[in-house]
Design an enzyme around this catalytic site. Structure first.
Site, mmCIF file in Angstrom:
data_model
loop_
_atom_site.group_PDB
_atom_site.id
_atom_site.type_symbol
_atom_site.label_atom_id
_atom_site.label_comp_id
_atom_site.label_asym_id
_atom_site.label_seq_id
_atom_site.Cartn_x
_atom_site.Cartn_y
_atom_site.Cartn_z
ATOM 1 N N ASN A 11 117.630 83.354 20.941
ATOM 2 C CA ASN A 11 116.190 83.538 21.144
ATOM 3 C C ASN A 11 115.302 83.079 19.995
ATOM 4 O OD1 ASN A 11 117.318 85.710 19.730
ATOM 5 N ND2 ASN A 11 115.843 87.179 20.495
ATOM 6 N N ALA A 25 124.307 80.119 18.928
ATOM 7 C CA ALA A 25 124.474 80.410 20.351
ATOM 8 C C ALA A 25 124.620 79.102 21.130
ATOM 9 C CB ALA A 25 123.278 81.200 20.866
ATOM 10 N N LYS A 26 125.458 79.111 22.149
ATOM 11 C CA LYS A 26 125.697 77.879 22.909
ATOM 12 C C LYS A 26 124.477 77.439 23.715
ATOM 13 C CE LYS A 26 127.731 80.158 26.982
ATOM 14 N NZ LYS A 26 128.933 80.266 27.845
ATOM 15 N N GLU A 30 122.955 93.333 13.717
ATOM 16 C CA GLU A 30 121.593 93.514 14.227
ATOM 17 C C GLU A 30 121.703 93.419 15.736
ATOM 18 O OE1 GLU A 30 118.453 93.221 15.948
ATOM 19 O OE2 GLU A 30 118.306 91.167 15.198
ATOM 20 N N GLU A 66 117.337 97.223 27.677
ATOM 21 C CA GLU A 66 116.518 96.204 27.022
ATOM 22 C C GLU A 66 116.143 95.157 28.066
ATOM 23 O OE1 GLU A 66 116.561 93.950 22.727
ATOM 24 O OE2 GLU A 66 118.468 94.280 23.730
#
Length: 495
Positions: free
Chosen positions: A163, A188-189, A262, A393
């Site tokens: 993100n 991240a992919k 995190e 979330e």
């Protein structure tokens, strides 16, 4: 900046497509590749080498061999490298913003904001590199001396989410370099292109071979698994979901690795009746809609005092409904796509489940038809306190509103979550803020502010939101270990 198809193609062509291992870009050991897609169109942006377990261990080999010399390098040398990287990213800010817009979907102007925010970690840690203090004191009985120094913990595996492709990389690589640790970065992919460009910048800035290695892959476990089983790894830093974080903690236990986690968030946005409602709506827009709500710090639950709930909800819904959706390269785009179809479906399922439980859609609540994975900014009212959407979330542009009557009620509702990362409190009463902050279980609190992340501040949470802190003076500590040296009284012979 005018963003043309030719400009996009030129930038994509310039980005390395291989694995960065020991200072060189190379193909994967078995020649495997994977595609990176534009979430606004679904089209393929680029094809990258996909690292294998063999490549992962080659990256660890390089990091391990470089560790001893890098640990002994001068702090000023590390500082200068980070500062050069900061300046190079500044020079290519538009390139970084555009590549994030293409692979992640955020509007270009917002991506420029991430460049500023993410790059600041390099400048901050370039300054912290030369300020890693120890101490030299006399023992209480006065017979000996205590010398305490901080040393780099060793090779680190850095696993970043999709993100915030630049900020999550700089937030980990910056302190690792500053502390004298070598690193293996696993992006991240879904959004690896930013890290590929970042790797190119690090080489230009003078990072020695093996100090930072980048192994993009379609298989996260294929990279983390073999590296974390190897005794040469000494640190793992992960940003991502709580379930994955729990598994990594279990894996880390076997080699007693230093860990920073995190993880997930479920941020309450508390609006008291004495708040400036216009400022509260402004803060809500920032806390909810940054990155289309795809942020662990995003406001996830809007807890509004019942006496002002109707007015706040009306103003908030009006502001959200006025936002323009579109591909991030469009000049008037304010809300980009969700990262992929599965994530969008998950968001819509939470909305429909809340409505079935009694919530009311004030605005939005729909997928957009056509290309890309767009979802209308949404406000839900009258959301039951036991609704799934208040426990999970959301990671999207959906704002569920519920009410409370008293300060004690607000605190109880805020703490009714396994997560404890970010929180937001809007009130004119500073004493009330201090009372609430003292009692709510969150690592970060925004006071009349919807965006609180800053390179100079410690970022992190409590409970199921993770361990450790990133940024601030605390950020470099996560990559160091403390060594105590007991020194015999140096004045013995002089007495």
């Amino acid at each position: 900046m005018t963003i043309t198809p030719e400009r996009e193609a030129e930038l994509l062509a310039s980005i390395p497509k291989g694995l960065l291992i020991n200072g060189e870009w190379r193909d994967s050991s078995d020649g495997s590749t994977y595609d990176v897609h534009d979430p606004a169109t679904g089209k393929v942006l680029a094809t990258l080498a996909s690292a294998t377990s063999e490549d992962a261990l080659a990256a660890l080999d390089a990091a391990d061999k470089a560790q001893a010399a890098w640990a002994l390098s001068a702090p000023r040398e590390r500082s200068n490298i980070l500062r050069r990287a900061f300046e190079l990213i500044q020079e290519r800010a538009e390139d970084f913003a555009l590549i994030m817009t293409l692979e992640m979907g955020k509007p270009f102007n917002e991506a420029m904001g991430e460049v500023t925010y993410g790059n600041e970690f390099l400048r901050w840690f370039s300054e912290e590199a030369v300020r890693d203090y120890g101490r030299y004191v006399t023992t209480p009985e006065g017979k000996n001396k205590i010398l305490v120094q901080r040393k780099p913990v060793g090779p680190a595996l850095l696993i970043t989410p999709w993100n915030f492709p630049l900020a999550m990389a700089t937030r980990k690589v910056g302190p690792a370099i500053a502390a004298g640790c070598t690193a293996i970065l696993k992006p991240a992919k879904l959004t690896p292109l930013t890290s590929q460009l970042f790797g190119q910048i690090l080489l230009e800035a003078g990072v020695p071979a093996g100090v930072v290695n980048i192994v993009s892959s379609k298989s996260a476990s294929g990279i983390s698994g073999p590296i974390m089983k190897d005794h040469r790894l000494r640190k793992v830093s992960f940003t991502g979901s709580t379930p994955v974080g729990r598994q990594l903690l279990k894996d880390a236990a076997d080699n007693v690795l230093r860990t920073s986690m995190e993880l997930g968030g479920n941020a309450p946005f508390i609006v008291f009746e004495d708040a400036d409602l216009d400022k509260a709506v402004e803060g809500a827009m920032a806390a909810k809609m940054r990155n289309m709500g795809e942020a662990c710090t995003a406001a996830n639950r809007f807890l509004v005092q019942d006496t002002v709930a109707e007015e706040f909800t009306k103003k908030f819904a009006a502001a959200l409904s006025a936002l323009k959706l579109g591909r991030g390269t469009e000049d008037d785009s304010q809300v980009g796509p969700i990262i992929d179809s599965g994530a969008r479906d998950d968001i819509h399922e939470l909305v429909t489940s809340a409505v079935a439980a009694g919530a009311t859609v004030v605005t939005g609540g729909e997928k957009l038809e056509g290309d890309g994975y767009f979802y209308k900014p949404t406000v839900l009212n009258n959301v039951p306190n036991d609704a799934e959407i208040l426990r999970q979330e959301i990671f999207g542009p959906v704002a569920p509103v519920t009410t409370f009557a008293t300060e004690a009620d607000a605190i109880k509702l805020a703490n009714a979550s396994e997560y404890g990362l970010a929180s937001y409190v809007f009130t004119k009463d500073f004493s009330k803020l201090l009372r609430v902050a003292e009692q709510i279980e969150f690592g970060m609190v925004g006071f009349n502010a919807g965006v609180i992340s800053n390179a100079a501040a410690p970022f992190g949470g409590v409970k199921q939101s993770g361990l450790g802190r990133e940024g601030g003076a605390e950020g470099i500590d996560e990559y160091t270990t403390v060594q105590y040296i007991g020194i015999a009284d140096p004045f013995t012979d002089a007495k």
